[in-house]
Design an enzyme around this catalytic site. Structure first.
Site, PDB file in Angstrom:
ATOM      1  N   ILE A  54      49.861  -1.665  12.289  1.00 57.02           N
ATOM      2  CA  ILE A  54      49.324  -0.707  11.404  1.00 57.02           C
ATOM      3  C   ILE A  54      50.430  -0.727  10.264  1.00 57.02           C
ATOM      4  O   ILE A  54      49.877  -0.207   9.267  1.00 57.02           O
ATOM      5  CB  ILE A  54      49.277   0.647  11.892  1.00 57.02           C
ATOM      6  CG1 ILE A  54      50.400   1.236  12.423  1.00 57.02           C
ATOM      7  CG2 ILE A  54      48.054   0.714  12.926  1.00 57.02           C
ATOM      8  CD1 ILE A  54      50.423   2.776  12.611  1.00 57.02           C
ATOM      9  N   LYS A  64      57.952  11.908   9.344  1.00 56.61           N
ATOM     10  CA  LYS A  64      56.691  12.824   9.706  1.00 56.61           C
ATOM     11  C   LYS A  64      55.870  13.388   8.631  1.00 56.61           C
ATOM     12  O   LYS A  64      54.799  13.405   8.128  1.00 56.61           O
ATOM     13  CB  LYS A  64      56.708  13.340  11.024  1.00 56.61           C
ATOM     14  CG  LYS A  64      57.189  12.344  12.223  1.00 56.61           C
ATOM     15  CD  LYS A  64      55.863  11.485  12.526  1.00 56.61           C
ATOM     16  CE  LYS A  64      54.748  12.370  13.212  1.00 56.61           C
ATOM     17  NZ  LYS A  64      53.708  11.340  13.737  1.00 56.61           N
ATOM     18  N   TRP A  91      56.777  19.042  21.819  1.00 49.15           N
ATOM     19  CA  TRP A  91      57.204  18.908  23.306  1.00 49.15           C
ATOM     20  C   TRP A  91      56.377  18.376  24.383  1.00 49.15           C
ATOM     21  O   TRP A  91      55.741  18.827  25.097  1.00 49.15           O
ATOM     22  CB  TRP A  91      57.321  20.517  23.765  1.00 49.15           C
ATOM     23  CG  TRP A  91      58.765  21.015  23.280  1.00 49.15           C
ATOM     24  CD1 TRP A  91      59.139  20.949  22.025  1.00 49.15           C
ATOM     25  CD2 TRP A  91      59.386  22.190  23.906  1.00 49.15           C
ATOM     26  NE1 TRP A  91      60.265  21.875  21.854  1.00 49.15           N
ATOM     27  CE2 TRP A  91      60.298  22.522  22.685  1.00 49.15           C
ATOM     28  CE3 TRP A  91      59.423  22.852  25.090  1.00 49.15           C
ATOM     29  CZ2 TRP A  91      61.367  23.681  23.223  1.00 49.15           C
ATOM     30  CZ3 TRP A  91      60.211  23.674  25.248  1.00 49.15           C
ATOM     31  CH2 TRP A  91      61.241  24.190  24.384  1.00 49.15           C
ATOM     32  N   THR A 116      54.188  16.848  13.919  1.00 54.05           N
ATOM     33  CA  THR A 116      55.158  17.343  14.791  1.00 54.05           C
ATOM     34  C   THR A 116      55.624  18.547  14.343  1.00 54.05           C
ATOM     35  O   THR A 116      55.550  18.662  12.895  1.00 54.05           O
ATOM     36  CB  THR A 116      56.399  16.299  15.075  1.00 54.05           C
ATOM     37  OG1 THR A 116      57.276  16.857  15.878  1.00 54.05           O
ATOM     38  CG2 THR A 116      56.782  15.751  13.707  1.00 54.05           C
ATOM     39  N   ALA A 154      53.363   6.287  16.540  1.00 55.62           N
ATOM     40  CA  ALA A 154      54.600   7.002  15.777  1.00 55.62           C
ATOM     41  C   ALA A 154      56.098   6.477  16.317  1.00 55.62           C
ATOM     42  O   ALA A 154      56.049   6.026  17.266  1.00 55.62           O
ATOM     43  CB  ALA A 154      54.574   8.451  15.911  1.00 55.62           C
ATOM     44  N   TYR A 155      56.954   6.679  15.502  1.00 54.05           N
ATOM     45  CA  TYR A 155      58.445   6.249  15.755  1.00 54.05           C
ATOM     46  C   TYR A 155      58.669   7.585  16.186  1.00 54.05           C
ATOM     47  O   TYR A 155      58.794   8.627  15.466  1.00 54.05           O
ATOM     48  CB  TYR A 155      58.810   5.852  14.653  1.00 54.05           C
ATOM     49  CG  TYR A 155      60.523   5.355  15.070  1.00 54.05           C
ATOM     50  CD1 TYR A 155      61.472   6.232  15.529  1.00 54.05           C
ATOM     51  CD2 TYR A 155      60.822   3.964  14.826  1.00 54.05           C
ATOM     52  CE1 TYR A 155      62.637   5.841  15.641  1.00 54.05           C
ATOM     53  CE2 TYR A 155      62.200   3.471  15.132  1.00 54.05           C
ATOM     54  CZ  TYR A 155      62.988   4.494  15.675  1.00 54.05           C
ATOM     55  OH  TYR A 155      64.251   3.988  16.028  1.00 54.05           O
ATOM     56  N   THR A 156      58.969   7.817  17.691  1.00 53.96           N
ATOM     57  CA  THR A 156      59.091   9.190  18.098  1.00 53.96           C
ATOM     58  C   THR A 156      60.625   9.475  18.738  1.00 53.96           C
ATOM     59  O   THR A 156      61.001  10.367  19.283  1.00 53.96           O
ATOM     60  CB  THR A 156      58.185   9.547  19.244  1.00 53.96           C
ATOM     61  OG1 THR A 156      58.336   8.499  20.194  1.00 53.96           O
ATOM     62  CG2 THR A 156      56.998   9.608  18.626  1.00 53.96           C
ATOM     63  N   TYR A 194      63.644  11.793  11.453  1.00 54.79           N
ATOM     64  CA  TYR A 194      62.357  11.694  12.253  1.00 54.79           C
ATOM     65  C   TYR A 194      61.191  12.859  11.666  1.00 54.79           C
ATOM     66  O   TYR A 194      60.205  12.350  11.156  1.00 54.79           O
ATOM     67  CB  TYR A 194      62.395  12.119  13.641  1.00 54.79           C
ATOM     68  CG  TYR A 194      61.051  12.470  14.504  1.00 54.79           C
ATOM     69  CD1 TYR A 194      60.141  11.404  14.643  1.00 54.79           C
ATOM     70  CD2 TYR A 194      60.654  13.649  14.793  1.00 54.79           C
ATOM     71  CE1 TYR A 194      58.804  11.597  15.225  1.00 54.79           C
ATOM     72  CE2 TYR A 194      59.668  13.974  15.516  1.00 54.79           C
ATOM     73  CZ  TYR A 194      58.595  13.015  15.851  1.00 54.79           C
ATOM     74  OH  TYR A 194      57.472  13.407  16.398  1.00 54.79           O
TER      75      TYR A 194
END
Length: 291
Positions: free
Chosen positions: A37, A130, A151, A101, A60-62, A126
């Site tokens: 993507i 986001k 969470w 988030t 996503a980069y989490t 992060y």
């Protein structure tokens, strides 16, 4: 109608596979191997070639801590790539369901549940990336549903629940922070809510930002105690501690309970209590339904 789910090998993506099995729509699942993507041309070609009318972006980069040293890639995946998808959906008149988030509120000290219209104030890379992703969706002009969650856990992949199951089964003592409060969210419940909104076409005329987590409130300490209790891991002495005992590059939200009034009233969604959902997920793990 063709529905694309990106990030399909993650926690939420895997749950979307399960809940959509009996859908009247045609769900197409991709992860980076099938669709990168971050590749603008690839995104446009895939969406156009497959006549995609709805995208559910679960990618996503989490890794919150790692993002501090990997800002460029976190921004690429959490914001630039999201903008790629949003631009295509704006052009073809489709819808983008994007998962965000509670970390967009990381720097805001609240003592009441966060509503959707409260000012964002992230503290780390992060949360910032986001938030940039949300802004990219909104500025694109596409029709969108942004859902902020918190969470997240599931039977799939690595997450807090599975880590604590292992720790409480093997360690004689464990310290867990009690000064960070929020709500555990079973990814299956979030996937079910997204599926219901899409399957029953509830989204028409209702673009916007929404919050979803399970009902109730607890600390990470409370969450761990409940995990150990239902797993029967009575041999581990679980003690509360302050966040300062576990230094981190990121200041995590001390109170990140999300107000779900808007999503419940707008879409007629019933949200399960976090303890009930935890029991269901743990039963699935016990029965081998995990990766």
């Amino acid at each position: 109608m063709n529905v694309l789910v990106t990030g399909a090998n993650g926690q939420l993506g895997n749950e979307m596979r399960i809940v959509s099995e009996m859908s009247k729509d045609n769900y197409i699942f991709t992860d980076v191997a099938e669709l990168d993507i971050t590749d603008t041309a690839a995104v446009r070609n895939f969406i156009c070639d497959n006549d995609i009318k709805i995208v559910v972006n679960c990618a996503a980069y989490t890794n919150v801590d790692k993002a501090e040293d990997d800002r460029e890639f976190a921004e690429l995946l959490n914001a630039t790539a999201v903008g790629n998808i949003a631009a295509v959906m704006a052009d073809n008149g489709g819808w983008l369901f994007h998962v965000s988030t509670d970390y967009v509120f990381g720097g805001t000290r609240n003592n009441t549940p966060c509503r959707e219209n409260e000012p964002a104030n992230p503290t780390g890379v992060y949360g910032v990336t986001k938030l940039h992703g949300e802004e990219a969706v909104i500025s694109s002009g596409c029709k969108y549903v942004i859902i902020r969650t918190a969470w997240l856990y599931s039977e799939f992949g690595k997450n807090f629940l599975k880590t604590m199951l292992a720790f409480t089964a093997t360690k004689p003592q464990l310290k867990v922070v009690f000064d960070q409060v929020g709500t555990p969210t079973y990814a299956y419940d979030l996937a079910s809510a997204i599926f219901d909104i899409i399957e029953n076409r509830k989204f028409e005329g209702k673009a916007g930002i929404y919050h979803y987590s399970n009902e109730g409130v607890c600390s990470w300490f409370d969450f761990t105690k409940m995990i150990a209790e239902y797993a029967g891991n009575a041999g581990c002495d679980i003690q509360p501690c302050h966040s300062s005992e576990f230094p981190s590059k990121v200041v995590r939200p001390s109170y990140s309970v999300l107000d779900k009034t808007k999503i419940k009233e707008t879409f007629g969604i019933a949200i399960p209590y976090w303890v009930d959902s935890l029991k269901r997920c743990m039963a699935n793990i016990k029965n081998g339904a995990s990766l």
